[in-house]
Design a protein around this motif. Structure first.
Motif, PDB file in Angstrom:
ATOM      1  N   ALA A  17      -1.268  -0.186   9.404  1.00 54.87           N
ATOM      2  CA  ALA A  17      -0.242   0.188  10.385  1.00 54.87           C
ATOM      3  C   ALA A  17      -0.714  -0.084  11.815  1.00 54.87           C
ATOM      4  O   ALA A  17       0.043  -0.617  12.631  1.00 54.87           O
ATOM      5  CB  ALA A  17       0.132   1.653  10.218  1.00 54.87           C
ATOM      6  N   ILE A  18      -1.951   0.244  12.111  1.00 55.93           N
ATOM      7  CA  ILE A  18      -2.495  -0.004  13.451  1.00 55.93           C
ATOM      8  C   ILE A  18      -2.596  -1.504  13.719  1.00 55.93           C
ATOM      9  O   ILE A  18      -2.235  -1.988  14.802  1.00 55.93           O
ATOM     10  CB  ILE A  18      -3.859   0.702  13.620  1.00 55.93           C
ATOM     11  N   VAL A  76       0.834  -1.206   0.000  1.00 56.10           N
ATOM     12  CA  VAL A  76       0.000   0.000   0.000  1.00 56.10           C
ATOM     13  C   VAL A  76       0.866   1.252   0.000  1.00 56.10           C
ATOM     14  O   VAL A  76       0.557   2.242  -0.681  1.00 56.10           O
ATOM     15  CB  VAL A  76      -0.965  -0.021   1.208  1.00 56.10           C
ATOM     16  N   VAL A  77       1.959   1.238   0.729  1.00 60.49           N
ATOM     17  CA  VAL A  77       2.841   2.411   0.763  1.00 60.49           C
ATOM     18  C   VAL A  77       3.479   2.623  -0.606  1.00 60.49           C
ATOM     19  O   VAL A  77       3.600   3.762  -1.085  1.00 60.49           O
ATOM     20  CB  VAL A  77       3.905   2.254   1.872  1.00 60.49           C
ATOM     21  N   LEU A  78       3.868   1.534  -1.259  1.00 61.23           N
ATOM     22  CA  LEU A  78       4.484   1.677  -2.580  1.00 61.23           C
ATOM     23  C   LEU A  78       3.486   2.110  -3.649  1.00 61.23           C
ATOM     24  O   LEU A  78       3.868   2.726  -4.648  1.00 61.23           O
ATOM     25  CB  LEU A  78       5.158   0.363  -2.991  1.00 61.23           C
ATOM     26  N   LEU A  79       2.210   1.813  -3.468  1.00 57.73           N
ATOM     27  CA  LEU A  79       1.192   2.216  -4.447  1.00 57.73           C
ATOM     28  C   LEU A  79       0.819   3.690  -4.355  1.00 57.73           C
ATOM     29  O   LEU A  79       0.262   4.254  -5.298  1.00 57.73           O
ATOM     30  CB  LEU A  79      -0.071   1.378  -4.264  1.00 57.73           C
ATOM     31  N   GLN A  80       1.096   4.321  -3.230  1.00 54.52           N
ATOM     32  CA  GLN A  80       0.694   5.711  -3.057  1.00 54.52           C
ATOM     33  C   GLN A  80       1.545   6.644  -3.908  1.00 54.52           C
ATOM     34  O   GLN A  80       2.711   6.383  -4.159  1.00 54.52           O
ATOM     35  CB  GLN A  80       0.803   6.108  -1.577  1.00 54.52           C
ATOM     36  N   GLY A 110      -3.593  22.753   5.611  1.00 54.62           N
ATOM     37  CA  GLY A 110      -4.043  22.321   6.928  1.00 54.62           C
ATOM     38  C   GLY A 110      -4.979  21.136   6.877  1.00 54.62           C
ATOM     39  O   GLY A 110      -4.936  20.264   7.721  1.00 54.62           O
ATOM     40  N   ARG A 111      -5.853  21.106   5.884  1.00 54.09           N
ATOM     41  CA  ARG A 111      -6.814  20.012   5.774  1.00 54.09           C
ATOM     42  C   ARG A 111      -6.705  19.395   4.396  1.00 54.09           C
ATOM     43  O   ARG A 111      -7.056  20.021   3.405  1.00 54.09           O
ATOM     44  CB  ARG A 111      -8.231  20.533   5.950  1.00 54.09           C
ATOM     45  N   GLN A 112      -6.219  18.177   4.357  1.00 55.27           N
ATOM     46  CA  GLN A 112      -6.188  17.448   3.090  1.00 55.27           C
ATOM     47  C   GLN A 112      -7.182  16.310   3.174  1.00 55.27           C
ATOM     48  O   GLN A 112      -7.353  15.688   4.211  1.00 55.27           O
ATOM     49  CB  GLN A 112      -4.799  16.885   2.821  1.00 55.27           C
ATOM     50  N   ALA A 113      -7.786  16.043   2.055  1.00 51.62           N
ATOM     51  CA  ALA A 113      -8.721  14.923   2.007  1.00 51.62           C
ATOM     52  C   ALA A 113      -7.917  13.629   2.001  1.00 51.62           C
ATOM     53  O   ALA A 113      -6.983  13.465   1.228  1.00 51.62           O
ATOM     54  CB  ALA A 113      -9.588  15.022   0.758  1.00 51.62           C
ATOM     55  N   ALA A 114      -8.270  12.734   2.916  1.00 50.77           N
ATOM     56  CA  ALA A 114      -7.558  11.460   3.002  1.00 50.77           C
ATOM     57  C   ALA A 114      -8.059  10.540   1.899  1.00 50.77           C
ATOM     58  O   ALA A 114      -9.257  10.343   1.725  1.00 50.77           O
ATOM     59  CB  ALA A 114      -7.787  10.837   4.369  1.00 50.77           C
ATOM     60  N   THR A 115      -7.136  10.004   1.163  1.00 52.50           N
ATOM     61  CA  THR A 115      -7.504   9.091   0.081  1.00 52.50           C
ATOM     62  C   THR A 115      -7.751   7.704   0.665  1.00 52.50           C
ATOM     63  O   THR A 115      -7.466   7.431   1.836  1.00 52.50           O
ATOM     64  CB  THR A 115      -6.383   9.023  -0.962  1.00 52.50           C
ATOM     65  N   ALA A 116      -8.281   6.842  -0.168  1.00 52.43           N
ATOM     66  CA  ALA A 116      -8.556   5.476   0.281  1.00 52.43           C
ATOM     67  C   ALA A 116      -7.268   4.744   0.628  1.00 52.43           C
ATOM     68  O   ALA A 116      -7.219   3.985   1.601  1.00 52.43           O
ATOM     69  CB  ALA A 116      -9.320   4.727  -0.805  1.00 52.43           C
ATOM     70  N   LEU A 117      -6.201   4.986  -0.124  1.00 52.92           N
ATOM     71  CA  LEU A 117      -4.928   4.332   0.170  1.00 52.92           C
ATOM     72  C   LEU A 117      -4.334   4.826   1.485  1.00 52.92           C
ATOM     73  O   LEU A 117      -3.727   4.055   2.226  1.00 52.92           O
ATOM     74  CB  LEU A 117      -3.931   4.553  -0.971  1.00 52.92           C
ATOM     75  N   ALA A 118      -4.508   6.100   1.790  1.00 51.02           N
ATOM     76  CA  ALA A 118      -4.003   6.636   3.045  1.00 51.02           C
ATOM     77  C   ALA A 118      -4.759   6.035   4.231  1.00 51.02           C
ATOM     78  O   ALA A 118      -4.149   5.697   5.256  1.00 51.02           O
ATOM     79  CB  ALA A 118      -4.102   8.152   3.056  1.00 51.02           C
ATOM     80  N   LYS A 119      -6.066   5.895   4.074  1.00 51.56           N
ATOM     81  CA  LYS A 119      -6.862   5.269   5.140  1.00 51.56           C
ATOM     82  C   LYS A 119      -6.470   3.803   5.316  1.00 51.56           C
ATOM     83  O   LYS A 119      -6.345   3.306   6.442  1.00 51.56           O
ATOM     84  CB  LYS A 119      -8.345   5.377   4.825  1.00 51.56           C
ATOM     85  N   LEU A 120      -6.253   3.131   4.195  1.00 46.85           N
ATOM     86  CA  LEU A 120      -5.853   1.729   4.252  1.00 46.85           C
ATOM     87  C   LEU A 120      -4.467   1.581   4.890  1.00 46.85           C
ATOM     88  O   LEU A 120      -4.218   0.626   5.644  1.00 46.85           O
ATOM     89  CB  LEU A 120      -5.851   1.146   2.830  1.00 46.85           C
TER      90      LEU A 120
END
Length: 131
Positions: A60-61, A19-23, A45-55
């Motif tokens: 990571a968690i 996922v990190v490499l696909l971003q 200040g506010r960026q829209a989180a993409t689906a890959l960032a959420k994934l």
């Protein structure tokens, strides 16, 4: 149980790497790689989180949770024992064997043996003849 968590941990590690490499690279790391030379690459200040960032956050968690779980399982498995104790107990217990008596060798002469075991007689030994 430990093997199942370990397999999940390895799968999460591979998914996280993928996922990190696909971003898409944002470019702005240490001021390099922006390409446009201007301030357009600065994060707002506010960026829209993409689906890959959420994934990425989810993986990571989950990766950190399995890491902590594996640490707890390993600590419970080795509670009360030490690596030194495990190694020391096995090396200290050598089998007690008595050496076999070799009757082919002559008994030592002189005062090495007590008088009861001294095989020498009063007569002088004759040296072997050299033929």
């Amino acid at each position: 149980m430990e093997n199942v968590v370990l397999i999940i941990h390895l799968i999460l590690a591979l998914c996280l790497i993928g996922v990190v490499l696909l971003q898409r690279s944002e470019g702005g790391g240490l001021g390099m790689g922006s390409g446009d030379g201007g301030g357009g690459g600065v994060m707002t200040g506010r960026q829209a989180a993409t689906a890959l960032a959420k994934l990425t956050w989810i993986f990571a968690i989950a990766f950190l949770a399995t890491s902590v779980t594996l640490t707890i399982l390993a600590a419970q498995k080795s509670a009360g024992s030490s690596v030194v104790d495990q190694l020391g107990g096995k090396t200290q217990q050598a089998p007690a064997t008595t050496p076999a008596k070799d009757n082919s060798l002559p008994a030592p002469s002189g005062d090495l043996l007590p008088p009861s075991q001294n095989n020498q007689t009063d007569a002088p030994a004759t040296p072997p003849r050299a033929d």
